[in-house]
Design an enzyme around this catalytic site. Structure first.
Site, PDB file in Angstrom:
ATOM      1  N   HIS C  12       1.529  -1.264   1.814  1.00  0.00           N
ATOM      2  CA  HIS C  12       1.608  -0.096   0.925  1.00  0.00           C
ATOM      3  C   HIS C  12       0.246   0.266   0.330  1.00  0.00           C
ATOM      4  CE1 HIS C  12       2.867  -3.224  -2.325  1.00  0.00           C
ATOM      5  NE2 HIS C  12       1.568  -3.123  -2.274  1.00  0.00           N
ATOM      6  N   HIS C  59       2.219  -1.774  -9.692  1.00  0.00           N
ATOM      7  CA  HIS C  59       0.828  -2.184  -9.890  1.00  0.00           C
ATOM      8  C   HIS C  59       0.333  -1.701 -11.237  1.00  0.00           C
ATOM      9  CE1 HIS C  59       1.486  -2.044  -5.546  1.00  0.00           C
ATOM     10  NE2 HIS C  59       0.543  -2.924  -5.419  1.00  0.00           N
ATOM     11  N   HIS C 194      -4.569 -10.065   2.480  1.00  0.00           N
ATOM     12  CA  HIS C 194      -5.665  -9.427   1.767  1.00  0.00           C
ATOM     13  C   HIS C 194      -5.905 -10.101   0.436  1.00  0.00           C
ATOM     14  CE1 HIS C 194      -2.203  -7.260   0.057  1.00  0.00           C
ATOM     15  NE2 HIS C 194      -2.951  -6.559  -0.764  1.00  0.00           N
ATOM     16  N   GLU C 241       2.243 -10.766  -1.308  1.00  0.00           N
ATOM     17  CA  GLU C 241       3.184  -9.644  -1.252  1.00  0.00           C
ATOM     18  C   GLU C 241       4.137  -9.747  -0.062  1.00  0.00           C
ATOM     19  OE1 GLU C 241       0.462  -6.008  -3.111  1.00  0.00           O
ATOM     20  OE2 GLU C 241       0.694  -6.213  -0.954  1.00  0.00           O
TER      21      GLU C 241
HETATM   22 FE   LIG Z   1       0.231  -4.154  -3.445  1.00  0.00          FE
END
Ligand SMILES: [Fe+3]
Ligand SMILES: [Fe+3]
Lengths: 282, 119, 282, 119
Positions: C12, C59, C194, C241
């Site tokens: 995302h 977030h 990431h 995630e």
């Molecule tokens: Fe994220």
């Protein structure tokens, strides 16, 4: 190795706090309630733990209505007393214990409890009235740091009684595996039978309440097996708050010694109950 | 349609999802009354204040007329409604009387006599 | 009886949304990513469900930082697209399905998941970018109502991968017992490897990512057995995630047909992955 | 003392309870920058704005000097810090360069080459 030394169950009716704050505890309508508290308060004054954990619910004061956590844990250094609309109660703010909070969070998450974390939280009468039942005259500060565990009892579907009891058992294991303090007290709040709204407002079921007061000591698994519907029918739409007693009870040993129980109708629209358990072996 | 097994008990309000949805705007308005500034604005023009919180016409009417039973029926939660009652100087015993067709004194007497055990 | 007809896993990354909003998808740096999406998008365009459930994380846009729910469920009629600080993405607000939300809430609570309920919620790029990956040109409205399930992946300790997978399995049972719609699509979002901060920023582990892309289809239980520490080490501090893909996968059948997978580095600081599963029998 | 088994990985920040506690005021300040009005006030007097949010001296210094690494060390969460970076016109690639001792262009080139696979 920390040890839960006692468990205290108590109703958290706002008017009990108001009676204390306005020094009406000797009034005829209030005196029997506070007489009933006395033996528990005396015992508790001699058994102050290093830290306490208080299981309660918010009443639309600390948390906005757009978010409703099933189980939440406070991790703050301190918790402000909420202004519920007409000034805050004249009692001290609450000191927390973030280290223990973080430990409980890790342990309970690892056991599969899906906690909501409050890094900031104002606590309302659901929290401060039980503290006042425990400690009528705190002076500048409550006797020890206190960690809030919040349970949704207002919005249906509440957690089941079984889930609350399981949370308490996991809480007991989490405390036992902690080295940061020696002694812990646990408070479960809310109840007993009451209903505030609708044609059944004012409902009191003292036989259910007495059954509950007895079985919470002896056979909590039996109470944990009751459904939401049974709680609401037998104890009233707000009496379902009693599921919070089961969180406290789950954290205690299978065998506990009952120090004191009290039961009084009415405190405001509610039956008020109290049960104090000594959790130390022997 | 859904498997909702919400208890259906006579004379008892269960604040479930559909109820919360129906009453959301009104309960949000009640919640705002915790602040003195908001109470002053509400007092100044109750209808305009309700409009600002997007209450339905029925909800606005119930609030303006203090029809407590209607507020319940329109999705009000007693814990939120109580903030309006407090502002008006009413106790939970007063509300109990309203819901049960008693005066506040009668309701209080019923509680002092051990509560309503037969409902 | 509702049926989950497909599951879509996708990263995302905000810059994917920005590339679309600014019509840069044909630029040389972006074209390979969007080429990779094309077969999935074509298949999805022919298989619009009655309702979708989207598993994502916020977030720091929709939820204040003082409250962190582990698992949350939206029950609103609609969800506004959040302004993350520089105007909202030019995409439609999201229509919800409260009836299905209430059903899921009841079922999941009864199975012992301690959900936080959002009666109001603004959704950020974590939600809208996956919708754009699915439907690049929604016009006035997304193809169907969408229900948000929010997972805490930012604050440690996150729910374990095993708990996420179990939530997905319970979600599958809850959907199967619902009569209000016929077909359901499920999106799991986030990942792949990431890390945004610290000396290891920019970390990419494509061999882990490829393993994950393969096993999420074949042996999700294996991925559910990985610890938080393994996810953070192998996929980076934000790569954890990926546990959200397991919620989606848990709601599907043991056997699924892989329609399409894609993998591309980089999308911004991230490896971007996509996996689309047809969940219909036979 | 506690059984915390928070992973301790070199070069990796895990935003756990103690970190969240340490960085709470600063992250709250970053969060506020979502609103244009707040950004204008911040720009007008950054130190005063930090003071209003009760940042520590170290945190205020890190913010004023845009010491991104120090913000991380003082409890900043990258998702909150990013709101300040965005306001300054910086990308996540710029921050990645700062954290890894590269220029933004170098960091971008490393990502385009398949990311940093050896760390
Ligand atoms: Fe994220
Ligand atoms: Fe209560």
């Amino acid at each position: 190795m920390s040890e839960v030394i006692w468990g205290l169950a108590t109703s958290h009716v706002p008017s009990i706090g108001a009676a204390m704050d306005r020094e009406k505890t000797a009034d005829p309508v209030w005196a029997p309630l506070f007489e009933g508290y006395r033996p528990a308060r005396e015992w508790l004054a001699g058994h102050t733990p290093d830290v306490a954990i208080l299981v309660y619910n918010d009443h639309a004061n600390g948390v906005d209505l757009d978010v409703v956590p099933t189980f939440a844990l406070g991790t703050a250094e301190s918790y402000r007393v909420a202004d519920e609309g007409f000034g805050r109660r004249p009692v001290p703010d609450v000191t927390g214990d973030p280290e223990l909070s973080f430990h409980l969070l890790q342990s309970l998450m690892d056991e599969g409890f899906d906690l909501t974390v409050f890094q900031e939280l104002d606590v309302d009468h659901g929290f401060t009235v039980p503290l006042s039942v425990w400690t009528p005259d705190p002076g500048e500060a409550w006797p020890c740091p206190v960690i809030p565990i919040m349970v949704n009892v207002i919005r249906y579907p509440q957690p089941t009684a079984a889930r609350c009891y399981a949370l308490g058992q996991a809480l007991g294991r989490a405390i036992a595996s902690y080295d940061g303090v020696r002694t812990v007290g646990i408070l479960g709040t809310g109840g007993m039978s009451h209903q505030l709204a609708g044609a059944r407002a004012g409902f009191i079921n003292s036989s259910f309440d007495h059954m509950f007061l007895e079985q919470i000591a002896r056979d909590p698994a039996k109470l944990a097996a009751l459904t939401r519907e049974q709680y609401i029918r037998e104890a009233g739409s707000e009496g379902i708050e009693l599921i919070m007693w089961l969180v406290m009870r789950g954290a205690l040993n299978a065998q506990v010694r009952t120090v004191h129980t009290a039961y009084h109708v009415p405190a405001s629209n509610t039956a008020a109950g109290l049960a104090l358990f000594d959790n130390r072996p022997g | 349609m859904s498997s909702q097994i919400r208890p259906d008990l006579p004379g008892t309000y269960v604040f479930d999802g559909p109820t919360s949805r129906r009453g959301h705007a009104m309960n949000r308005m009640f919640m705002s009354l915790r602040a003195e500034q908001a109470r002053a604005e509400f007092r100044g023009d109750e209808a305009a204040y309700c409009h600002r919180f997007a209450l339905t016409g029925d909800q606005t009417g119930a609030v303006l007329e203090r029809e407590w039973q209607a507020m319940l029926d329109l999705g009000g939660s007693i814990f939120y409604m109580y903030k309006l009652a407090l502002m008006d100087g009413h106790s939970m015993q007063y509300l109990g009387g309203v819901f049960t067709g008693m005066s506040e004194a009668e309701f209080q007497a019923a509680m002092l006599a051990g509560g309503r055990t037969d409902v």
